[in-house]
Scaffold this active site. Structure first.
Site, PDB file in Angstrom:
ATOM      1  N   VAL A 258      14.284  -3.273  31.327  1.00  0.00           N
ATOM      2  CA  VAL A 258      14.477  -3.478  32.766  1.00  0.00           C
ATOM      3  C   VAL A 258      13.566  -4.565  33.329  1.00  0.00           C
ATOM      4  O   VAL A 258      13.828  -5.101  34.404  1.00  0.00           O
ATOM      5  CB  VAL A 258      14.298  -2.176  33.588  1.00  0.00           C
ATOM      6  CG1 VAL A 258      15.402  -1.184  33.301  1.00  0.00           C
ATOM      7  CG2 VAL A 258      12.917  -1.565  33.395  1.00  0.00           C
TER       8      VAL A 258
ATOM      9  N   SER B 206       5.831   8.477  42.125  1.00  0.00           N
ATOM     10  CA  SER B 206       4.904   9.460  41.551  1.00  0.00           C
ATOM     11  C   SER B 206       3.922   9.894  42.619  1.00  0.00           C
ATOM     12  O   SER B 206       3.594   9.117  43.526  1.00  0.00           O
ATOM     13  CB  SER B 206       4.125   8.836  40.389  1.00  0.00           C
ATOM     14  OG  SER B 206       3.031   9.662  40.040  1.00  0.00           O
TER      15      SER B 206
ATOM     16  N   TYR C 180      -0.604   1.833  37.294  1.00  0.00           N
ATOM     17  CA  TYR C 180       0.503   2.776  37.485  1.00  0.00           C
ATOM     18  C   TYR C 180       0.621   3.174  38.963  1.00  0.00           C
ATOM     19  O   TYR C 180       1.709   3.157  39.544  1.00  0.00           O
ATOM     20  CB  TYR C 180       0.262   4.004  36.606  1.00  0.00           C
ATOM     21  CG  TYR C 180       1.350   5.049  36.636  1.00  0.00           C
ATOM     22  CD1 TYR C 180       2.562   4.842  35.976  1.00  0.00           C
ATOM     23  CD2 TYR C 180       1.168   6.260  37.306  1.00  0.00           C
ATOM     24  CE1 TYR C 180       3.548   5.807  35.992  1.00  0.00           C
ATOM     25  CE2 TYR C 180       2.151   7.231  37.322  1.00  0.00           C
ATOM     26  CZ  TYR C 180       3.342   6.995  36.665  1.00  0.00           C
ATOM     27  OH  TYR C 180       4.327   7.966  36.679  1.00  0.00           O
TER      28      TYR C 180
ATOM     29  N   LYS D  31       3.749   2.467  41.573  1.00  0.00           N
ATOM     30  CA  LYS D  31       4.506   3.532  42.236  1.00  0.00           C
ATOM     31  C   LYS D  31       4.382   3.423  43.754  1.00  0.00           C
ATOM     32  O   LYS D  31       5.328   3.725  44.484  1.00  0.00           O
ATOM     33  CB  LYS D  31       4.043   4.903  41.736  1.00  0.00           C
ATOM     34  CG  LYS D  31       4.316   5.133  40.236  1.00  0.00           C
ATOM     35  CD  LYS D  31       5.787   5.039  39.900  1.00  0.00           C
ATOM     36  CE  LYS D  31       6.111   5.456  38.474  1.00  0.00           C
ATOM     37  NZ  LYS D  31       7.531   5.351  38.143  1.00  0.00           N
TER      38      LYS D  31
END
Ligand code: NAP
Length: 254
Positions: A71, A149, A162, A166
């Site tokens: 992706v 998340s 991360y 998110k």
């Protein structure tokens, strides 16, 4: 490519990124029925996972096609959507679920780990939303669901890349929701807490215990807890919900 689409007359086309295992696999299984064609992709970490998922969906009475797609590559994503549109002429639901972690403390984080996580978790969703929106805008209908998340709203030591990806996904969700609402397309995010999957399996027991202690419901979630919310957001019952972040975390964040 694995699987086959059994009928060209089925009426719902669902695309799931990162659908070969974990939460993505469970979403595919939850949404599988005789009227739904499921196209999912995966990075190719293990094509046996993808084959197994196709089989599970077929056993549940649905049909699925698995493709190896990164992706993070706009070209790969465009080719993936082109093929689906040639085959089905529509896209009803896009679930941006593909995601990775490469954890490390901020001061020691390598630039390549920052870039890789942002490229897959955030830019990957941008690529897919752009490709899907072009089709959904013509249809004047569509559902986009982005897997964020709890870490994107709370932060978490060791997960700067991360958490940023998110949090970015939540901003992307709200902007896409505003831009696409006039065309009848809803865009929402789900922010899971800690869910029992491969992603969390490798955490040391001490870390797991500490995390569990922060969860009022006293347990990690199951992929089914998340898949149920995806199915709802994709259904006609959720037609007046857009631009929202739905938290599925056992009360860990309120
Ligand atoms: P998982 O078990 O590690 O599965 C990740 C999926 O994403 C796999 O199908 C993987 O394919 C695919 N993927 C990875 N990189 C990709 C790429 N470049 N292009 C296409 N597909 C790619 O993870 P999970 O726990 O189910 O998590 C799913 C989503 O939920 C992620 O976005 C994650 O951030 C989010 N989430 C998870 C938790 C949790 O506690 N588990 C909590 C909050 C949010 P391969 O196996 O082929 O690499």
């Amino acid at each position: 490519m694995t699987g086959k689409i059994v009928s060209a007359d089925t009426n719902r086309v669902v695309i799931i990124t990162g659908g070969s295992r974990g939460i993505g696999r469970t979403i595919g299984l939850r949404m599988a029925d005789a009227n739904t064609r499921i196209y999912f992709n995966y990075s190719g970490h293990d094509s046996q996972d993808a084959e197994e998922t196709v089989k599970l969906i077929e056993d549940a009475g649905g049909s699925a096609l698995a493709s190896r797609v990164n992706v993070a590559s706009q070209q790969d994503v465009q080719d993936f959507f082109k093929k689906i549109v040639e085959e089905c002429h529509r896209v009803d639901v896009l679930v941006n679920n593909a995601g990775i972690t490469t954890d490390g403390l901020l001061v020691r984080m390598k630039e390549e780990d920052w870039d890789r996580v942002l490229a897959i978790n955030l830019k990957g969703a941008f690529h897919c939303i752009q490709a899907a929106a072009k089709i959904m805008m013509k249809q004047r209908a569509g559902r986009i669901i982005n897997m964020a998340s709890v870490v994107g709203v709370m932060g978490n030591p060791g997960q700067a890349n991360y958490a940023a990806s998110k949090a970015g996904l939540i901003g992307l969700t709200k902007t896409a929701a505003r831009e696409l609402a006039p065309r009848g397309i809803t865009v929402n995010a789900i922010a899971p807490g800690f869910i029992d999957t491969y992603m969390t399996a490798s955490l040391p027991d001490k870390v797991k215990e500490a995390m569990q202690a922060q969860i009022p419901l006293g347990r990690f979630g199951q992929p089914e807890d998340v898949a149920e919310v995806v199915a709802f957001l994709a259904s006609a019952k959720a037609s007046y919900i857009t631009g929202q972040v739905i938290h599925v975390n056992g009360g860990m964040y309120m």
